[in-house]
Write an enzyme that holds these catalytic residues in place. Structure first.
Site, mmCIF file in Angstrom:
data_model
loop_
_atom_site.group_PDB
_atom_site.id
_atom_site.type_symbol
_atom_site.label_atom_id
_atom_site.label_comp_id
_atom_site.label_asym_id
_atom_site.label_seq_id
_atom_site.Cartn_x
_atom_site.Cartn_y
_atom_site.Cartn_z
ATOM 1 N N HIS A 132 0.865 -1.198 0.000
ATOM 2 C CA HIS A 132 0.000 0.000 0.000
ATOM 3 C C HIS A 132 0.892 1.236 0.000
ATOM 4 O O HIS A 132 1.679 1.423 -0.915
ATOM 5 C CB HIS A 132 -0.929 -0.087 1.222
ATOM 6 N N ASP A 190 2.731 5.459 -6.862
ATOM 7 C CA ASP A 190 3.992 5.375 -6.098
ATOM 8 C C ASP A 190 5.210 5.266 -6.981
ATOM 9 O O ASP A 190 6.340 5.390 -6.502
ATOM 10 C CB ASP A 190 3.928 4.148 -5.167
ATOM 11 N N HIS A 196 -2.485 -2.315 -9.536
ATOM 12 C CA HIS A 196 -3.446 -1.637 -8.646
ATOM 13 C C HIS A 196 -4.725 -2.474 -8.610
ATOM 14 O O HIS A 196 -5.118 -3.067 -9.608
ATOM 15 C CB HIS A 196 -3.767 -0.227 -9.173
#
Ligand code: SDX
Length: 424
Positions: A264, A363, A305
């Site tokens: 995460h 990210d 994702h």
């Protein structure tokens, strides 16, 4: 409500279940009545489960769409600033110019920490992970405002929102300063939110610190891109904690804990560690093979994702910001950037990644920007947590200001049936 029904056949039973439609997005089947029929739904990881109703953020994973109160993330990143986005997420509408000015001023008035909070930092080892410190210090805030935590009082929820938005950058920067053994820097009211964060991170009492406006703008964009993301793991944790009536500081601390995981929010730190481990473009093929190998736990961090099965709209904005920052700092030939760009190109062409729709996520590029600004990888998730605090709080606030019940999932039990304790 609805007169639309779904019919479920279980054995010789035919069960009718209500179907609801949202403004946009998939319909939902209300399965609450199933328990009376003696069956549960089964959905580990909540792949197909809507745990709540919400009006804050909408994601269309197939179209790469992210809306905050209806506004596309690309437009907010281009035209808004983080505090205006905080107001939008919290209140549901963009502020008027007067309200926006007032909100910015209000936040400035709450950026300092109670001086006794310094003691919490001193209890940690200098090499403690800053996420461990942030988790502890944010939870401890509930010990300083215990007389203003009536979750049923909108005014107390408002002041708590202001305190959390305002104090998170100070807590984050102090986590960094503590690890460096440098004196804490106090917030300044003559700076913007992002400039203030940079001066608390990199300023010292010995001289005035002037934040680079390009870097401050990049930081504010990173804050916007991480502000909220629907019912992700950490936000769902905050909602579940809040459903028991826990105080908001404890709930936000639970969100920080959940975000820390590498699957995460910890992914941005893991991306930089992965790029450093790859070390050279010559090694990329080896790591791509590892990522495909089912027996190898290695994953290409920053890719994939649960919801986006197309590009992550935040990653596209982040990639543009990465180029702006790296060229501003003369780092466009950064070897890690080259490895990242090569990885992205391979992932967009290689059948394994294309078939599984594993595109770069938010990210993938954020870590390159933060590293270029001089922020250590251990601080990346701290910055994610700081940005996401408004998302966590907005979802918590949406839940506690309406009708809600304590969250209490059931299970498929596969343990022993009843058996007697051995006699003798
Ligand atoms: C965030 O939920 C949110 O909104 C989160 C977030 C937010 O803003 O809150 O967007 C922030 O957490 C972004 C994600 C950051 N995490 C990473 O970058 C870590 C690497 N990504 C993976 O761990 C994974 O993609 C997840 C955790 C993001 C998604 O996991 P899922 O939905 O459970 O997908 P999966 O693990 O079932 O993967 C599906 C397939 C599997 O292969 P098969 O079993 O089908 O053969 O894809 C493979 C996986 O092995 N796979 C990967 C991979 N991600 C998935 N293979 C290699 N590298 C990867 N990164």
């Amino acid at each position: 409500m609805t007169d639309r029904k779904a019919t479920l056949s279980v054995g010789d039973k035919s069960i009718e279940l209500p179907v609801y439609s949202g403004t946009v997005g998939p319909d939902v089947i209300d399965v609450r009545g199933l328990v009376q029929q003696g069956v549960f739904t089964y959905d580990p990881g909540f792949v197909s489960t809507a745990a709540c109703e919400s009006a804050i953020t909408y994601i269309d994973g197939d179209k790469g769409v992210l809306l905050h109160r209806g506004y596309p993330i690309e437009q907010l990143a281009d035209h808004s600033d983080y505090l205006e986005v905080c107001y939008l997420l919290l209140k549901g509408e963009l502020p008027t110019a007067a309200d926006n000015k007032q909100f910015h001023e209000t936040i400035k008035k709450h950026t300092m920490l109670h001086d006794q909070m310094r003691n919490f930092f001193n209890g940690f080892r200098r090499d403690a992970h800053p996420m461990a410190i942030m988790c502890g210090v944010v939870g401890a805030l509930s010990a300083f405002y215990h007389d203003q935590m009536d979750v049923t009082d909108p005014k107390q929820r408002d002041i708590t929102a202001h305190r959390l938005i305002a104090k998170m950058p100070t807590i984050a920067a102090w986590c960094y300063k503590y690890s460096k053994g440098e004196p804490f820097m106090y917030p300044r009211n003559d700076m913007s939110y992002a400039e203030n964060f940079l001066q608390m991170m990199f300023g010292t009492p010995c001289e005035d610190y002037k934040p680079n406006p390009i870097l401050a703008k990049a930081m504010d964009k990173i804050f916007i891109l991480h502000a909220d993301h629907e019912q992700n793991a950490s936000t769902s944790t905050v909602r579940l904690a809040g459903s028991s009536g826990a105080n908001p500081y404890a709930c936000i601390a639970s969100g920080i804990a959940a975000l820390w995981g590498p699957a995460h929010g910890g992914a941005n730190e893991a991306v930089l560690d992965m790029l450093a481990e790859i070390g050279d473009e010559a090694n990329i093929d080896t790591f791509i093979a590892k990522a495909k190998d089912k027996d190898d736990p290695f994953r290409l961090m920053g890719f994939g994702h649960r919801v986006y099965k197309n590009f992550d709209p935040r990653a596209k904005v982040m990639a543009e910001t990465a180029h702006e920052v790296l060229s501003e700092l003369g780092l466009e030939n950064d070897p890690l950037l080259r490895i990242a760009q090569r990885l992205e190109q391979i992932a967009l062409e290689d059948e394994y990644f294309v078939q599984r729709k594993l595109y770069p996520n938010v990210d993938f590029y954020s870590g390159l920007i933060l590293k270029a600004i001089g922020i250590p990888t251990s601080m990346f998730t701290v910055i994610f947590a700081m940005s996401r605090t408004i998302g966590w709080f907005s979802h918590w606030n949406e839940m506690v200001s309406g009708d809600y019940r304590i969250g209490r999932p059931r299970q498929l039990y596969t343990g022993f049936p009843a058996r007697d304790y051995p006699k003798g």
